[in-house]
Design a protein around this motif. Structure first.
Motif, PDB file in Angstrom:
ATOM      1  N   ASP A 240       0.841  -1.197   0.000  1.00 37.71           N
ATOM      2  CA  ASP A 240       0.000   0.000   0.000  1.00 37.71           C
ATOM      3  C   ASP A 240       0.879   1.251   0.000  1.00 37.71           C
ATOM      4  O   ASP A 240       1.866   1.336   0.734  1.00 37.71           O
ATOM      5  CB  ASP A 240      -0.922  -0.019   1.220  1.00 37.71           C
ATOM      6  N   VAL A 241       0.521   2.237  -0.802  1.00 40.24           N
ATOM      7  CA  VAL A 241       1.338   3.446  -0.934  1.00 40.24           C
ATOM      8  C   VAL A 241       1.477   4.174   0.397  1.00 40.24           C
ATOM      9  O   VAL A 241       2.512   4.792   0.682  1.00 40.24           O
ATOM     10  CB  VAL A 241       0.743   4.376  -2.018  1.00 40.24           C
ATOM     11  N   LYS A 242       0.438   4.101   1.245  1.00 35.88           N
ATOM     12  CA  LYS A 242       0.516   4.779   2.539  1.00 35.88           C
ATOM     13  C   LYS A 242       1.556   4.114   3.429  1.00 35.88           C
ATOM     14  O   LYS A 242       2.252   4.787   4.206  1.00 35.88           O
ATOM     15  CB  LYS A 242      -0.853   4.751   3.225  1.00 35.88           C
ATOM     16  N   VAL A 243       1.690   2.787   3.311  1.00 38.22           N
ATOM     17  CA  VAL A 243       2.632   2.051   4.150  1.00 38.22           C
ATOM     18  C   VAL A 243       4.065   2.301   3.703  1.00 38.22           C
ATOM     19  O   VAL A 243       4.915   2.762   4.481  1.00 38.22           O
ATOM     20  CB  VAL A 243       2.310   0.544   4.136  1.00 38.22           C
ATOM     21  N   TRP A 244       4.381   1.972   2.450  1.00 39.64           N
ATOM     22  CA  TRP A 244       5.777   2.139   2.024  1.00 39.64           C
ATOM     23  C   TRP A 244       6.169   3.606   1.915  1.00 39.64           C
ATOM     24  O   TRP A 244       7.339   3.962   2.071  1.00 39.64           O
ATOM     25  CB  TRP A 244       6.061   1.387   0.726  1.00 39.64           C
ATOM     26  N   GLY A 245       5.165   4.480   1.690  1.00 40.36           N
ATOM     27  CA  GLY A 245       5.466   5.909   1.668  1.00 40.36           C
ATOM     28  C   GLY A 245       5.913   6.410   3.038  1.00 40.36           C
ATOM     29  O   GLY A 245       6.916   7.139   3.158  1.00 40.36           O
ATOM     30  N   LEU A 246       5.182   5.983   4.096  1.00 38.78           N
ATOM     31  CA  LEU A 246       5.559   6.381   5.453  1.00 38.78           C
ATOM     32  C   LEU A 246       6.885   5.756   5.867  1.00 38.78           C
ATOM     33  O   LEU A 246       7.711   6.409   6.528  1.00 38.78           O
ATOM     34  CB  LEU A 246       4.449   5.972   6.433  1.00 38.78           C
ATOM     35  N   LEU A 247       7.118   4.491   5.472  1.00 38.06           N
ATOM     36  CA  LEU A 247       8.387   3.851   5.795  1.00 38.06           C
ATOM     37  C   LEU A 247       9.552   4.559   5.105  1.00 38.06           C
ATOM     38  O   LEU A 247      10.640   4.695   5.679  1.00 38.06           O
ATOM     39  CB  LEU A 247       8.352   2.375   5.392  1.00 38.06           C
ATOM     40  N   LEU A 248       9.323   5.016   3.870  1.00 38.85           N
ATOM     41  CA  LEU A 248      10.358   5.761   3.150  1.00 38.85           C
ATOM     42  C   LEU A 248      10.668   7.071   3.862  1.00 38.85           C
ATOM     43  O   LEU A 248      11.837   7.453   4.023  1.00 38.85           O
ATOM     44  CB  LEU A 248       9.912   6.014   1.717  1.00 38.85           C
ATOM     45  N   ILE A 249       9.610   7.764   4.299  1.00 41.74           N
ATOM     46  CA  ILE A 249       9.809   9.012   5.046  1.00 41.74           C
ATOM     47  C   ILE A 249      10.588   8.748   6.328  1.00 41.74           C
ATOM     48  O   ILE A 249      11.526   9.490   6.675  1.00 41.74           O
ATOM     49  CB  ILE A 249       8.446   9.663   5.361  1.00 41.74           C
ATOM     50  N   ALA A 250      10.227   7.656   7.055  1.00 41.75           N
ATOM     51  CA  ALA A 250      10.934   7.313   8.294  1.00 41.75           C
ATOM     52  C   ALA A 250      12.402   7.018   8.023  1.00 41.75           C
ATOM     53  O   ALA A 250      13.291   7.450   8.776  1.00 41.75           O
ATOM     54  CB  ALA A 250      10.267   6.102   8.959  1.00 41.75           C
ATOM     55  N   ALA A 251      12.691   6.298   6.922  1.00 42.43           N
ATOM     56  CA  ALA A 251      14.075   5.973   6.586  1.00 42.43           C
ATOM     57  C   ALA A 251      14.880   7.236   6.288  1.00 42.43           C
ATOM     58  O   ALA A 251      16.037   7.370   6.728  1.00 42.43           O
ATOM     59  CB  ALA A 251      14.111   5.026   5.390  1.00 42.43           C
ATOM     60  N   VAL A 252      14.284   8.167   5.547  1.00 43.20           N
ATOM     61  CA  VAL A 252      14.963   9.428   5.230  1.00 43.20           C
ATOM     62  C   VAL A 252      15.231  10.224   6.512  1.00 43.20           C
ATOM     63  O   VAL A 252      16.321  10.781   6.699  1.00 43.20           O
ATOM     64  CB  VAL A 252      14.119  10.252   4.239  1.00 43.20           C
ATOM     65  N   LEU A 253      14.236  10.262   7.400  1.00 42.79           N
ATOM     66  CA  LEU A 253      14.405  10.988   8.659  1.00 42.79           C
ATOM     67  C   LEU A 253      15.504  10.363   9.522  1.00 42.79           C
ATOM     68  O   LEU A 253      16.308  11.078  10.136  1.00 42.79           O
ATOM     69  CB  LEU A 253      13.080  11.020   9.427  1.00 42.79           C
ATOM     70  N   PHE A 254      15.541   9.024   9.569  1.00 46.62           N
ATOM     71  CA  PHE A 254      16.590   8.359  10.344  1.00 46.62           C
ATOM     72  C   PHE A 254      17.969   8.654   9.761  1.00 46.62           C
ATOM     73  O   PHE A 254      18.938   8.885  10.506  1.00 46.62           O
ATOM     74  CB  PHE A 254      16.342   6.851  10.394  1.00 46.62           C
ATOM     75  N   ALA A 255      18.082   8.638   8.444  1.00 48.85           N
ATOM     76  CA  ALA A 255      19.364   8.946   7.802  1.00 48.85           C
ATOM     77  C   ALA A 255      19.786  10.380   8.106  1.00 48.85           C
ATOM     78  O   ALA A 255      20.971  10.654   8.394  1.00 48.85           O
ATOM     79  CB  ALA A 255      19.253   8.730   6.298  1.00 48.85           C
ATOM     80  N   PHE A 256      18.832  11.309   8.058  1.00 48.35           N
ATOM     81  CA  PHE A 256      19.109  12.710   8.375  1.00 48.35           C
ATOM     82  C   PHE A 256      19.531  12.845   9.837  1.00 48.35           C
ATOM     83  O   PHE A 256      20.451  13.608  10.177  1.00 48.35           O
ATOM     84  CB  PHE A 256      17.871  13.545   8.083  1.00 48.35           C
TER      85      PHE A 256
END
Length: 527
Positions: A240-256
């Motif tokens: 689902d786009v909502k799931v992998w979209g939020l996980l992608l945002i979380a990954a970017v935030l963790f990297a930052f």
């Protein structure tokens, strides 16, 4: 000084433990009173999100402003959240109150470990952690019954109102009885305190509390935990786009966040050595895996309800042995740590025991039904191993961290444990559902097959009302799905065994003295 101080902290710990299960029994009455059953999951989720996100923050704040000040503020915030829940006119207001409670609990729960570390020598610390586990387990056990009783007697608001007097008791006990020693500090810490002396509060916060890193970390943690919670509650597909979209945002935030902590922050809330030194990461990884495998106990009732057709009261009795095993193991391990001063071999034994329970339960299916004795005994190794390993890992962490990093490391542990539980329940639950759908489709056909399969997946109690052929199909499907689930838990436990095998043994001092990092670690950190 020790016993009154520890008692003061444990009162707050018990209040937080009671509240964590007290509200579970009130979700139905609360959501019904507001006519908002569709938002009921936020009552628990808002609490868990703020608890997980704020736990590491208290560690840093307690190093800067002192343990006692932070504990008092955590108690005040928890009491404020409780008051908001008591007076809440709407569901949204109550959810806000639960989030505020979680912020307060994020300071109360790790406090027992942090204060114990300040007061008790390493060798004796295991016994005190075991006693803290007893206090938490007792509060956790009575929270549900107390909440149900108060709801039936006075209504759900009384369950929050009745928490106010114990919260006040905890506040005054911390204020008057918590006495902490003046611990040695490094030259670097002394220089920072001298530099900040006389500076305005906002300057101290901006310079030493890592506001940018803290903000990004909280956003990353909330995004990640919220995603897994949505998958679990709303049965969303991982595609689902909502799931992998939020996980992608979380990954970017963790990297930052990692970039901020490594490059730009003067005093990071999470030092890079937590992520780069194996002595830390091995312990954190082990904590995450054992928290994830707790999903085994969450989904065990599914098997007992569907396949064994047991009642709720019977299922409750099945979990009695694990409660006894958990507390017995914690005190036994604490005693052995005090006598021997060694923990690595015990950690390996406890990890092996943790793997025995899911391996045992992986033999259970609809056709190979366990005996009553097997149902009682199968959970005991998990209770002994999980509880013992938790105690050992906390002592091992303090042996590595020393006084300088102890508070921050404990805060991170509580974040990892919260994340592990949520990830385990949602991710492994999603695997169970996928296997269940495949198995049900093999066995149930016909015009209304989709409706029947959906009913079996979402309403366990309704399975008993189905015709015998469909009921047997449900039993066989759940048996196979949960068997596969237990095999995954065994795999995770074996992975944890490999990690624990490489945890370095450190000497446990019998005196109160700061634990210094080794020369190898200092060189590793500098490089």
């Amino acid at each position: 000084m020790v016993l009154p101080s520890v008692a003061a902290v444990y009162v707050g710990l018990m209040i937080a433990a009671i509240d964590s299960t007290l509200v579970v029994s009130l979700i139905g009455p609360i959501s019904s009173s507001f006519g908002a059953s569709d938002r009921a999951f936020w009552i628990s989720t808002s609490y868990m999100l703020s608890l997980g996100a704020c736990s590491p923050i208290y560690g840093r704040l307690s190093d800067i402003f002192g343990r006692k000040s932070c504990l008092l503020w955590a108690t005040i915030i928890f009491g404020l959240g409780t008051g908001l829940c008591t007076m809440s006119p709407t569901m949204e207001f109550l959810i806000l109150g639960r989030a505020v409670q979680g912020i307060g609990a994020a300071g109360l729960q790790p406090a027992s470990a942090i204060v114990t570390n300040d007061l008790i020598p390493l060798r004796r610390r295991g016994m005190y952690h075991a006693f803290g586990q007893l206090v938490y387990s007792f509060g956790f056990a009575i929270g549900g019954p107390v909440g149900g009783f108060l709801n039936d007697w006075l209504g759900w608001r009384a369950a929050f109102t009745m928490q106010i007097p114990p919260i006040l008791l905890a506040f005054f006990m911390i204020l008057f009885f918590l006495k902490l020693p003046n611990l040695p500090i490094t030259r670097e810490q002394h220089a920072k305190e001298v530099e900040m002396k006389g500076k305005p509060l906002y300057t101290v916060i901006w310079t030493r509390c890592d506001p940018l890193g803290t903000t990004v970390m909280v956003a990353a943690v909330v995004t990640m935990l919220l995603t897994f919670s949505l998958v679990s509650v709303y049965d969303l597909a991982w595609s689902d786009v909502k799931v992998w979209g939020l996980l992608l945002i979380a990954a970017v935030l963790f990297a930052f966040f990692v970039l901020i902590e490594a490059r730009w922050t003067r005093e990071p809330i999470m030092p890079m050595r937590f992520m780069t030194q194996w002595s830390y990461t091995s312990i954190f990884l082990s904590y995450f895996i054992i928290s994830t495998t707790q999903a085994m106990l969450f989904y065990l009732p599914f098997y007992l309800i569907v396949v064994m057709e047991e009642s709720t009261s019977e299922i409750g009795l099945r979990f009695l042995p694990i409660s006894v095993a958990t507390l017995s193991s914690a005190f036994t391990v604490g005693s052995l740590l005090r006598r021997t001063g060694q923990y690595r071999t015990m950690a390996i034994v406890m990890t092996i025991l943790s793997a025995l329970s899911p391996a045992w339960m992986a033999t259970w299916t609809a056709k190979n039904r366990p005996s009553d004795a097997s149902q009682f005994l199968a959970v005991v190794p998990a209770g002994i191993g999980g509880s013992g390993l938790n105690t050992i890992l906390m002592v091992a962490l303090f042996a590595v961290a020393g006084q300088q990093d102890s508070a921050g490391a404990v805060g991170l542990v509580y974040l990892i444990r919260t994340s592990g539980v949520i990830v385990g329940i949602s991710a492994l639950g999603s695997i169970i559902q996928k296997i269940l759908i495949v198995e049900l489709n093999k066995r149930i056909h016909g015009k209304h097959a989709d409706q029947i399969i959906n009913l079996i997946r979402k309403n366990l109690n309704a399975i008993a009302t189905l015709p015998s052929k469909q009921r047997q199909a449900a039993k066989e499907s759940y048996g196979i799905a949960l068997q596969s689930f237990q095999i995954i838990i065994v795999g995770l436990s074996l992975l944890n065994l490999v990690i624990v095998f490489f945890i370095k043994e450190r000497p446990l001092s019998g005196r109160m003295e700061p634990q210094r990092p080794t020369n190898d670690e200092e060189q590793e950190a500098q490089s």
